[in-house]
Write an enzyme that holds these catalytic residues in place. Structure first.
Site, PDB file in Angstrom:
ATOM      1  CG  ASP A  57      -2.205   0.881   0.838  1.00  0.00           C
ATOM      2  OD1 ASP A  57      -2.083   2.018   0.623  1.00  0.00           O
ATOM      3  OD2 ASP A  57      -3.374   0.429   1.246  1.00  0.00           O
TER       4      ASP A  57
ATOM      5  NE  ARG B  79     -20.218  -2.014  -7.941  1.00  0.00           N
ATOM      6  CZ  ARG B  79     -21.279  -2.399  -7.731  1.00  0.00           C
ATOM      7  NH1 ARG B  79     -22.430  -1.932  -8.660  1.00  0.00           N
ATOM      8  NH2 ARG B  79     -21.684  -2.977  -6.527  1.00  0.00           N
TER       9      ARG B  79
ATOM     10  CG  ASN C  55     -10.099   3.814  -8.666  1.00  0.00           C
ATOM     11  OD1 ASN C  55      -9.338   4.156  -7.983  1.00  0.00           O
ATOM     12  ND2 ASN C  55     -11.196   3.044  -8.386  1.00  0.00           N
TER      13      ASN C  55
ATOM     14  CG  ASP D 156     -22.627  -8.772  -9.052  1.00  0.00           C
ATOM     15  OD1 ASP D 156     -21.541  -8.704  -8.757  1.00  0.00           O
ATOM     16  OD2 ASP D 156     -23.319  -7.518  -9.557  1.00  0.00           O
TER      17      ASP D 156
ATOM     18  NE  ARG E  43     -23.483  -7.996  -2.174  1.00  0.00           N
ATOM     19  CZ  ARG E  43     -22.707  -6.909  -2.583  1.00  0.00           C
ATOM     20  NH1 ARG E  43     -22.583  -6.788  -3.743  1.00  0.00           N
ATOM     21  NH2 ARG E  43     -21.745  -6.500  -1.355  1.00  0.00           N
TER      22      ARG E  43
ATOM     23  CG  HIS F 161     -19.502  -5.987  -9.900  1.00  0.00           C
ATOM     24  ND1 HIS F 161     -20.148  -6.662  -9.157  1.00  0.00           N
ATOM     25  CD2 HIS F 161     -18.844  -4.846  -9.318  1.00  0.00           C
ATOM     26  CE1 HIS F 161     -20.064  -6.222  -7.960  1.00  0.00           C
ATOM     27  NE2 HIS F 161     -19.092  -5.218  -7.908  1.00  0.00           N
TER      28      HIS F 161
END
Lengths: 355, 334
Positions: free
Chosen positions: A74, A128, A135, A188, A191, A215
């Protein structure tokens, strides 16, 4: 002359005795049998990003005993070190003897699997797709370093928007497409199987149902394939998943799409379910299992999709990565939903800088 | 016009659902509580998991996030509520509720703040699970285990503090690192207070039965040229160090609680250093909880191992007992 020799002997003996007494516990306790270099790891996993998702992936992988070495990377030095130490302190209860961490990617060398969770996450209410350029810039820095130190690895991309970022990772890495996977709709589908199984009073692993495509908001529940013990639900209820369905099963898919927003609203983020699902993928790859998972893969040329986009399809995963893709029998409507996802994603991808 | 459910599935038994046999409740869904929960789930230890907290949204969010992982787990029922009725029929209740140490704060400072929280929690737990075993994790754990014991009315073998199970694990990890072996191959016990005055029993430290003190009689003293004592100091400092770096500790404590849970739920009779009522042992005259090696099984603490401690080690235990009693005697409404 004799006396000199005697004194020499006595002092030599005393030096030897002192030396022996100065041997450490380690030296006294353990006699090495061989002094070669330590063995390289065989199943090393790296997790990039030690936020809530990264750490949930890490602890799930550790508790499933999938790896002989875990590396964490990180940019936040203290947090990284703190997380590494906290995991190491649990070593007594684990079977992963080496847990390392550094801001420098050399610590990730020789990884079989690299899980990328780095980047910024969705804020409450944010979709998203909004995260994307933020990103991409982070990935431009990360991905080349990963590949530099583990040129033969398989990369699992988790950061959102996962389908776009898996495409970005594939381009930046130069790896063949079967070695770059997006966690995609594995979560997904999990779930979906949980929520559907609840309504039927059975365990999620006994409910078969696949969610494919993006997604995110436009994921595609393949109602035509839903079954329990091979009994096709659409055969029992031909309206299933449509607006005419009295039982309103489509509501369950809607809940899947809303899941992440709901959990984020309640506790600020999601981590456990995604961590467990990543460990599930990791297991298939590391153990060379050839299990089928809905993950994000390069779908150009399938279902009439002509752009280079990543979408989730059922993929056979083994030690080489994505070994093959299952050819679904989709309805026309389901195919066009996939094509729409592909267009949406390509629209975003074509505008990205420096990929 | 029957539903998919009715068409698909024909019930065979119309008996009511079976009650759980191995239910675990975790009180408190902070970082420690959730680390305990995920470790217990990933070790497949319970058939039902209940979560309780006061923060409604966070509680629901954590429950949903775990439930969404159900496909990958073997615990078929995960429930949560602010109402303790959801905890009914638990075999084991893990208490992580309360406030945690701030950077630089000692565990003993937290005490009165957490006693007040426990006064509202413990009677509720007992009401719904009168036959449970309680594992107290919140700090200062030895004092709060005493408080829990008094508030619960349970016999002392059913109230356990996570105690020095974690300190010993850290000790074994750090010592083993220096010797190039796995933590589970290094035998060493840290007893007494979970905190600054914990007692490393150097006289018992061994690898494969080889006693380290025999190899180095100075071990653990200031005269030791190898400074093994520094390793125990690193154990005491561990929590402060990790808190300074990442804000809290959770993984190691979560794993250690799962380890205790496994012994209790699986009736294993393994020996763990946990906090138990030590009055009348080692010349301790007060009702305090300190960590000693305890045999844990489904009845809780079935017995305690009698250690052969040096006079200095016994003195340290007595000091811990005095320190703890000094705090306990001033607590209100316990």
């Amino acid at each position: 002359m004799l006396i000199t020799c005697w004194y020499l002997y006595i002092s030599a003996r005393s030096i030897a005795k002192q030396y022996l007494n100065m041997a450490s516990i380690l030296q006294k306790l353990l006699t090495p049998l061989f002094s070669g270099p330590p063995e390289l790891p065989r199943n090393k996993v790296t997790v990039v990003g030690v936020g809530q998702v990264g750490m949930a992936c890490a602890v799930s992988i550790l508790l499933r005993e999938l790896t002989d070495e875990l590396a964490l990377v990180d940019v936040m030095e203290d947090k990284l070190k703190g997380e590494m130490m906290d995991l190491q302190h649990g070593s007594l209860f684990l079977k992963t003897p080496k847990i390392v961490a550094d801001t420098d990617y050399s610590v990730t060398a020789n990884s079989r699997i690299v899980v990328v969770t780095a980047g910024v996450r969705q804020q409450e209410g944010e979709s998203r797709l909004n995260l994307v350029q933020r990103n991409v810039n982070i990935f431009k820095h990360i991905v080349p370093l990963i590949v530099k130190y583990s040129p033969n690895c398989i990369i699992i991309v988790v950061s959102n928007p996962v389908d776009v970022l898996t495409y970005v990772t594939w381009k930046l890495s130069g790896l063949p497409k079967h070695r770059v996977i997006g966690s995609g709709t594995n979560l997904d589908s999990a779930r979906f199987r949980f929520l559907m199984a609840e309504k039927l009073g059975i365990h999620p692993s006994s409910f078969n149902g696949w969610i494919l495509g993006e997604h995110g908001d436009t994921s595609v529940p393949v109602w035509s394939g839903t079954n329990v013990a091979g009994v096709n639900l659409q055969t029992l209820n031909p309206e299933i998943g449509t607006e005419n369905d009295e039982e309103n099963w489509t509501e369950t898919h809607k809940m899947v799409v809303d899941s992440a927003y709901e959990v984020i609203r309640l506790k600020g983020y999601t981590n456990w379910a995604i961590g467990l699902s990543v460990a599930d993928l990791t297991e298939s790859l590391i153990r060379n299992m050839n299990r089928i998972h809905p993950v994000s893969t390069m779908v150009q040329g399938m279902y009439g999709i002509s752009d280079a986009v990543y979408l989730s399809l059922p993929c056979v995963l083994n030690g080489g990565g994505v070994a093959s893709v299952v050819n679904m029998t989709l309805t026309e409507d389901e195919v066009s939903q996939l094509q729409e996802s592909a267009s949406t994603l390509w629209d975003i991808q074509k505008d990205l800088q420096d990929v | 016009m029957s539903s998919v459910l009715q068409k698909l599935i024909s019930p065979l038994a119309s008996t009511p659902a079976e009650p759980p046999r191995n239910k675990v409740t975790v009180v408190g869904v902070g970082q420690v509580g959730m680390a305990c929960a995920i470790s217990i789930l990933l070790r497949d230890l319970c058939d039902e998991l209940a979560l309780v907290d006061v923060m409604k949204d966070r509680l629901k969010g954590e429950m949903m996030d775990l439930q969404h992982g159900s496909l990958f787990l073997k615990t078929s029922k995960i429930v949560a509520d602010t109402d303790y009725a959801v905890t009914a029929n638990s075999r084991l209740v893990v208490v992580t509720a309360g406030v945690r140490q701030q950077e630089g704060e000692s565990r003993l400072n937290l005490v009165q703040r957490n006693v007040n929280v426990f006064k509202s929690i413990i009677p509720q737990i007992i009401k719904y699970s009168p036959n449970c075993t309680l594992v107290v994790v919140s700090n200062p754990v030895d004092v709060l285990t005493y408080v829990t014991w008094k508030l619960s009315g349970l016999p002392k073998h059913r109230v356990i503090g996570s105690g020095t199970n974690l300190d010993s694990a850290r000790f074994r990890f750090l010592m083993a690192e220096r010797l190039g072996i796995h933590a589970s191959s290094f035998n060493g016990w840290v007893l007494g207070e979970h905190g600054d005055t914990s007692v490393p029993v150097w006289s018992g430290a061994n690898v494969a039965g080889v006693n380290l003190q025999k190899l180095n009689p100075d071990i653990g003293t200031d005269d030791d040229s190898e400074q093994w004592k520094a390793t125990h100091k690193a154990v005491v400092d561990s929590a402060y160090e990790v808190i300074k770096l990442k804000g809290y500790t959770n993984w190691a404590i979560g794993l250690s609680v799962a380890d205790l849970t496994e012994s209790i739920i699986k009736n294993m009779s393994r020996v763990h250093p946990v906090s138990t009522m030590v009055k009348d042992m080692y010349g301790i005259g007060e009702e305090v909880f300190l960590s000693l090696p305890c045999v844990l099984n489904s009845s809780g603490v079935s017995s305690v191992i009698n250690m052969t401690l040096t006079d200095a080690e016994v003195g340290q235990l007595r000091n811990s007992a005095d320190t703890l009693w000094g705090i306990q005697k001033d607590l209100k409404d316990v």
